[in-house]
Motif scaffolding. Structure first.
Motif, short mmCIF file in Angstrom:
data_model
loop_
_atom_site.label_atom_id
_atom_site.label_comp_id
_atom_site.label_asym_id
_atom_site.label_seq_id
_atom_site.Cartn_x
_atom_site.Cartn_y
_atom_site.Cartn_z
N GLU A 1 1.84 -6.80 -14.06
CA GLU A 1 2.69 -6.65 -15.24
C GLU A 1 2.02 -7.25 -16.48
O GLU A 1 2.05 -6.67 -17.56
N GLN A 2 1.41 -8.42 -16.32
CA GLN A 2 0.72 -9.05 -17.43
C GLN A 2 -0.43 -8.18 -17.93
O GLN A 2 -0.62 -8.00 -19.14
N ALA B 1 0.76 -5.14 -19.82
CA ALA B 1 1.35 -5.45 -21.11
C ALA B 1 0.31 -5.71 -22.19
O ALA B 1 0.63 -5.66 -23.38
#
Length: 222
Positions: free
Chosen positions: A48-49, A52
């Protein structure tokens, strides 16, 4: 392409040893995350990081049988695997023919500067001597885009230790295992210009004898 004949002795020893045990290792650990919910959660948070902050691919360094690479792919991350052992790479390609794997070493990545959105190095820095660790992490810094993340995991304890194994799975090997505290690893990451954003340590489970440390790291700046 890098020339394997110029690799340091520890890289050549790691390659030869994992070539020798690649098949039984892959049979024993086809997916070491299958029964590790914390590791899966950390990998999902890493994915997810990365998503993003960048659309650049992730390099799974020390990809072994390819199960981490495959899990990242299933999470929607553009990813490829790199392993020092040609035999491991061949087995990963057989198990995951839709993914890309190639032979290489994390101490001298065959990649241009600032091309990776993320790096995973799960239990794959443990064979790098401590006096080479900053250089390896400097290589991570070089290939990560600004804002790129890395997720590292390694066996840990209260003190730094060195083990040497000459046999695994009934095969002759010669492998050094550098067991380091999170503080030691973090110091080398900072020296390479990488900043630790999170640290997790879990206690041993089942047949494990040592705690496991996980560091989520980011490259800041340009």
């Amino acid at each position: 392409m890098t020339d394997p004949t110029t690799d340091p002795d520890f890289v050549r020893a790691t390659r030869t040893s994992y070539d020798a045990i690649a098949t039984p290792y892959s049979d024993r650990y086809p997916d070491s995350l299958a029964e590790q919910p914390l590791e899966r959660a950390l990998l999902a948070a890493f994915a997810e990081q990365v998503g993003a902050h960048s659309t650049a691919p992730v390099g799974d360094l020390g990809s072994g049988p390819g199960h981490v690479t495959a899990r990242l792919h299933a999470l929607g991350v553009p990813v490829f695997g790199v392993d020092v052992s040609p035999r491991m790479v061949a087995l990963a390609r057989e198990a995951h023919p839709h993914l890309r794997f190639h032979v290489g070493t994390m101490t001298s990545l065959d990649l241009p500067d600032e091309t990776l959105g993320g790096i995973t190095a799960l239990y794959s820095t443990i064979h790098i001597p401590t006096d080479h660790l900053t250089a390896a992490f400097t290589e991570f810094h070089r290939v990560l885009v600004p804002g790129g993340h890395a997720l590292l995991s390694f066996q840990t304890g209260d003190t730094d230790e060195l083990m040497h194994l000459t046999e695994r799975f009934g095969r002759d090997i010669s492998l050094h295992y550098y067991l380091r505290t999170p503080e030691t690893v973090e110091a080398h990451l900072r020296e390479a210009g990488l900043q630790v954003r999170a640290r997790v340590v879990r206690e041993p489970v089942r047949e494990e004898k040592r705690a496991r440390a996980f560091l989520l790291v980011r490259r800041y700046g340009g």
